[in-house]
Design a protein around this motif. Structure first.
Motif, PDB file in Angstrom:
ATOM      1  N   THR A 164      -1.127  -8.786  -2.343  1.00  0.00           N
ATOM      2  CA  THR A 164      -0.600  -9.761  -3.291  1.00  0.00           C
ATOM      3  C   THR A 164       0.844 -10.081  -2.916  1.00  0.00           C
ATOM      4  N   LYS A 165       1.125 -11.370  -2.815  1.00  0.00           N
ATOM      5  CA  LYS A 165       2.478 -11.828  -2.493  1.00  0.00           C
ATOM      6  C   LYS A 165       3.003 -12.693  -3.634  1.00  0.00           C
ATOM      7  N   GLY A 166       4.176 -12.350  -4.124  1.00  0.00           N
ATOM      8  CA  GLY A 166       4.808 -13.125  -5.188  1.00  0.00           C
ATOM      9  C   GLY A 166       6.144 -13.671  -4.716  1.00  0.00           C
ATOM     10  N   SER A 167       6.402 -14.937  -4.970  1.00  0.00           N
ATOM     11  CA  SER A 167       7.676 -15.555  -4.580  1.00  0.00           C
ATOM     12  C   SER A 167       8.203 -16.394  -5.739  1.00  0.00           C
ATOM     13  N   GLN A 183      13.382 -14.081  -5.463  1.00  0.00           N
ATOM     14  CA  GLN A 183      12.674 -12.791  -5.421  1.00  0.00           C
ATOM     15  C   GLN A 183      11.364 -12.934  -4.650  1.00  0.00           C
ATOM     16  N   TYR A 184      11.060 -11.888  -3.896  1.00  0.00           N
ATOM     17  CA  TYR A 184       9.807 -11.844  -3.149  1.00  0.00           C
ATOM     18  C   TYR A 184       9.281 -10.420  -3.189  1.00  0.00           C
ATOM     19  N   TYR A 185       7.985 -10.272  -3.394  1.00  0.00           N
ATOM     20  CA  TYR A 185       7.398  -8.926  -3.327  1.00  0.00           C
ATOM     21  C   TYR A 185       6.050  -8.967  -2.635  1.00  0.00           C
ATOM     22  N   LEU A 186       5.702  -7.843  -2.067  1.00  0.00           N
ATOM     23  CA  LEU A 186       4.440  -7.675  -1.339  1.00  0.00           C
ATOM     24  C   LEU A 186       3.799  -6.383  -1.830  1.00  0.00           C
ATOM     25  N   THR A 187       2.634  -6.510  -2.461  1.00  0.00           N
ATOM     26  CA  THR A 187       1.881  -5.357  -2.958  1.00  0.00           C
ATOM     27  C   THR A 187       0.621  -5.179  -2.132  1.00  0.00           C
ATOM     28  N   GLN A 188       0.402  -3.976  -1.646  1.00  0.00           N
ATOM     29  CA  GLN A 188      -0.792  -3.681  -0.856  1.00  0.00           C
ATOM     30  C   GLN A 188      -1.543  -2.514  -1.494  1.00  0.00           C
ATOM     31  N   ASN A 227      -4.762   4.003  -2.944  1.00  0.00           N
ATOM     32  CA  ASN A 227      -3.302   4.012  -2.778  1.00  0.00           C
ATOM     33  C   ASN A 227      -2.774   2.594  -2.907  1.00  0.00           C
ATOM     34  N   THR A 228      -1.585   2.471  -3.469  1.00  0.00           N
ATOM     35  CA  THR A 228      -0.953   1.173  -3.643  1.00  0.00           C
ATOM     36  C   THR A 228       0.558   1.343  -3.621  1.00  0.00           C
TER      37      THR A 228
END
Length: 362
Positions: A164-167, A183-188, A227-228
């Motif tokens: 999931t990528k949020g910008s 802001q930017y985040y990357l959830t795996q 895992n995340t």
């Protein structure tokens, strides 16, 4: 929205197979929101040897969601509910201005509330994109040894990987405290489930028709893991360039992982006598990795039913008389990561904070 499917099937008395591939595209009611999904399914059955049967099924899913709407108080619906009813679409569609000193776009909206954004800014200047790959499979092999005993082993698995990528553009208000630059985040996340079953089933053949016996004896080995983690860039050195490489203060959050194993043996016996007395006995013992040694717990059940019609002269106005009693004990293991003291990382000043979880280890 559209969907396309190609399928094929065929076979003989010994082997049958089926194959399906589906592509679907669905556009949401929110602009820029779209779901693209590809499914692949394959199934093969065989009966090559007398008494020996196999069944295998494999499924693959590839899914991408663009501009996924956010929920809760920061979502688009909440923004629409709280804005004045007299705002026209023309006013709303003029959703940004350019700051003359920085050259960066800024949200234009009726409210100065720190949690409110123009809905058009929400759609075109923020995004939440999700990609998921999932593979599932199940296979079984069974063999009829005798008329009263059948053996089956089954193997199944379910795995998925999700990114999931949020910008969020510089100046976005509805996602909380967004620092300068955006802001930017990357959830795996990764999840897997593997299971193996061994089953003996059958019907006992008594010479007397007054007795019937069915049984199931089995064992299973189950392994689950998850895992995340999230890489977060709250503040970008190059405004509105969404990459972790431009993070002013790179941090990690939402770190979680576990591995869970459960091994079991179980049995079930059903005995019917004179078509009026029925006895059911079950028992199961589990060994779980989430429990302290010896990791074991047992839970049985017993049920007895008696139909009176065959043994008692009941009044004509009674269709059936039945007595039933049972005893059951249930069991379950604990949540993962409770055998030892655990800790939680939280982003903050400098390198962040590590705190001890208040849940006591078992």
């Amino acid at each position: 929205s559209n969907s396309n499917t190609i399928s094929a099937s065929g076979g003989s008395e010994k082997v049958t197979s089926a194959f399906t591939i589906t592509n679907g595209r669905v556009s949401g009611i929110v602009p820029e929101n779209q779901l693209n999904r590809n499914n692949l399914d394959l199934r093969i059955n065989t009966n090559l040897v007398k008494g020996l049967k196999t069944d295998f099924k494999l499924s693959y899913l590839d899914q991408v969601i663009r501009n996924k709407p956010r929920l809760s108080a920061n979502g688009l619906v909440a923004q629409l509910y709280t804005m004045p009813r007299d705002l026209t679409e023309e006013e709303l569609s003029n959703y940004e201005t350019i700051n003359s000193s920085t050259g960066l776009p800024e949200s234009r909206f009726w409210s100065t509330n720190v949690n409110a954004d123009n809905p058009y800014w929400y759609v075109y200047r923020t995004s939440l994109n999700e990609k998921r790959n999932r593979t599932t499979g199940i296979g079984s092999v069974s063999y009829q040894f005798t008329p009263w005993m059948n053996f089956m082993t089954r193997v199944s698995f379910d795995t998925f990987n999700e990114t999931t990528k949020g910008s969020f553009y510089n100046g976005t208000k509805s996602n909380g405290n967004i620092l300068a630059g955006g802001q930017y985040y990357l959830t795996q996340s990764k999840y897997s489930n593997h299971n193996i079953d061994f089953l003996f089933t059958g019907d006992a053949d008594f010479k007397s028709k007054n007795f019937q016996l069915n049984y199931v004896l089995g064992s299973s080995l189950l392994t689950r893991s998850f895992n995340t983690y999230t890489n977060l860039a709250n503040g970008l050195t190059v405004a509105n360039n969404f990459s972790l490489a431009f993070a002013t203060t790179p941090t990690f959050s939402g770190i979680s992982a576990y591995k869970r194993e459960l091994n079991s043996v179980y049995g079930n016996v059903n005995l019917a006598m004179w078509e009026s007395i029925f006895l059911d006995v079950t028992g199961r013992n589990d060994w779980s990795s989430t429990l302290p040694g010896p990791h074991s717990y047992f839970y049985p059940s017993v049920g007895l039913s008696f139909v009176m019609n065959k043994w008692l002269n009941l009044p004509s106005w009674v269709d059936m008389g039945k007595f039933r009693t049972s005893y059951t004990k249930v069991g379950n293991d604990a949540e993962p990561n409770l055998l030892n003291q655990t800790y939680t990382y939280s982003p903050g000043a400098g390198t962040g904070f590590i705190t001890r979880n208040t849940t006591k280890a078992i």
